[in-house]
Design a protein around this motif. Sequence first.
Motif, short mmCIF file in Angstrom:
data_model
loop_
_atom_site.label_atom_id
_atom_site.label_comp_id
_atom_site.label_asym_id
_atom_site.label_seq_id
_atom_site.Cartn_x
_atom_site.Cartn_y
_atom_site.Cartn_z
N LEU A 34 0.83 -1.19 0.00
CA LEU A 34 0.00 0.00 0.00
C LEU A 34 0.88 1.25 0.00
O LEU A 34 2.02 1.23 0.46
N SER A 93 1.97 -5.93 3.99
CA SER A 93 1.34 -6.86 4.93
C SER A 93 1.40 -8.28 4.38
O SER A 93 1.64 -8.49 3.19
N ARG A 102 -0.80 -7.21 10.75
CA ARG A 102 0.11 -6.08 10.91
C ARG A 102 0.43 -5.43 9.57
O ARG A 102 0.50 -6.09 8.54
N LEU A 103 0.63 -4.12 9.64
CA LEU A 103 1.15 -3.36 8.51
C LEU A 103 2.55 -2.89 8.89
O LEU A 103 2.76 -2.40 9.99
N TYR A 104 3.49 -3.04 7.96
CA TYR A 104 4.85 -2.56 8.17
C TYR A 104 5.08 -1.37 7.24
O TYR A 104 4.86 -1.48 6.03
N PHE A 105 5.53 -0.27 7.84
CA PHE A 105 5.71 0.97 7.09
C PHE A 105 7.17 1.26 6.85
O PHE A 105 8.04 0.97 7.67
N GLY A 106 7.43 1.91 5.71
CA GLY A 106 8.74 2.50 5.47
C GLY A 106 8.83 3.84 6.19
O GLY A 106 7.88 4.29 6.84
N ARG A 107 9.99 4.48 6.06
CA ARG A 107 10.23 5.73 6.79
C ARG A 107 9.65 6.95 6.08
O ARG A 107 9.63 8.03 6.65
N TYR B 31 -10.97 -4.01 13.22
CA TYR B 31 -9.53 -3.89 13.46
C TYR B 31 -9.19 -2.47 13.88
O TYR B 31 -9.63 -1.51 13.23
N TYR B 35 -0.13 3.45 16.40
CA TYR B 35 1.21 3.63 15.87
C TYR B 35 1.84 4.84 16.53
O TYR B 35 1.17 5.75 16.97
N GLY B 40 12.07 10.55 11.01
CA GLY B 40 12.94 9.64 10.26
C GLY B 40 12.69 8.18 10.52
O GLY B 40 13.46 7.34 10.05
N MET B 41 11.63 7.84 11.26
CA MET B 41 11.40 6.43 11.63
C MET B 41 10.14 5.85 11.02
O MET B 41 9.84 4.69 11.21
N GLY B 42 9.37 6.64 10.31
CA GLY B 42 8.12 6.11 9.78
C GLY B 42 7.13 5.82 10.89
O GLY B 42 7.22 6.37 12.00
N LEU B 43 6.19 4.94 10.61
CA LEU B 43 5.16 4.56 11.57
C LEU B 43 5.48 3.18 12.12
O LEU B 43 5.70 2.24 11.36
N LEU B 45 4.16 0.09 14.73
CA LEU B 45 2.97 -0.46 15.38
C LEU B 45 3.25 -0.73 16.86
O LEU B 45 4.21 -1.42 17.20
N PRO B 100 -5.52 -5.90 7.10
CA PRO B 100 -5.73 -4.57 7.69
C PRO B 100 -5.24 -3.45 6.79
O PRO B 100 -4.61 -2.50 7.24
#
Lengths: 115, 114
Positions: A34, A93, A102-107, B31, B35, B40-43, B45, B100
């Motif tokens: 995404l 994800s 879970r969603l993992y985000f970049g910076r 859901y 966050y 500089g670290m993004g999001l 969880l 999600p």
Amino acid sequence: DQQVKQNSPSLSVQEGRISILNCDYTNSMFDYFLWYKKYPAEGPTFLISISSIKDKNEDGRFTVFLNKSAKHLSLHIVPSQPGDSAVYFCAASADRGSTLGRLYFGRGTQLTVWP
Amino acid sequence: NAGVTQTPKFQVLKTGQSMTLQCAQDMNHEYMSWYRQDPGMGLRLIHYSVGAGITDQGEVPNGYNVSRSTTEDFPLRLLSAAPSQTSVYFCASSYSFVRPYEQYFGPGTRLTVT
């Protein structure tokens, strides 16, 4: 260790030209990707997504490309507009294993579109 | 629909104080998640919930507690605030807990711990 990487913290593009934002991931279990857009003092908003069964998804001026073998995706904005100036986050994800839910985000990449 | 609402918008705490960040959604989403965003670290969880009564830890859960007694509300509790918890906190919700994606985010709470 970051599983989703956006290696360019900023990008500056002239209005009307193409903006290309890049994202790499390391976890081969990720199967849904995404892009979110964030303006200052607001929460992120969903922009566009792509499933791993596709290699391209288009929505108006926004197109996301996925290269699974390279574990790389990109967001193309054509033509770029000043209102597109924002931080863009790539996220990923997986629908199984310990990463379920879970969603993992970049910076993030700060895009600036100048007139 | 108000979407996802968060209170307060800003908060300053002293080290060791406790507080609860409120989050509510009116979209009947199963859901919900919290966050934190650092420069500089993004999001990242903190905790998430796939339905009332069910919560789980995310990437950075230490120092935070959550509970989900209703579908609408998902408060985040800071037990004993530390300067490292200075951050912007976002609550988000999504219809699907299996996928999600397309999460709706609240406007954020900017927390400073001195």
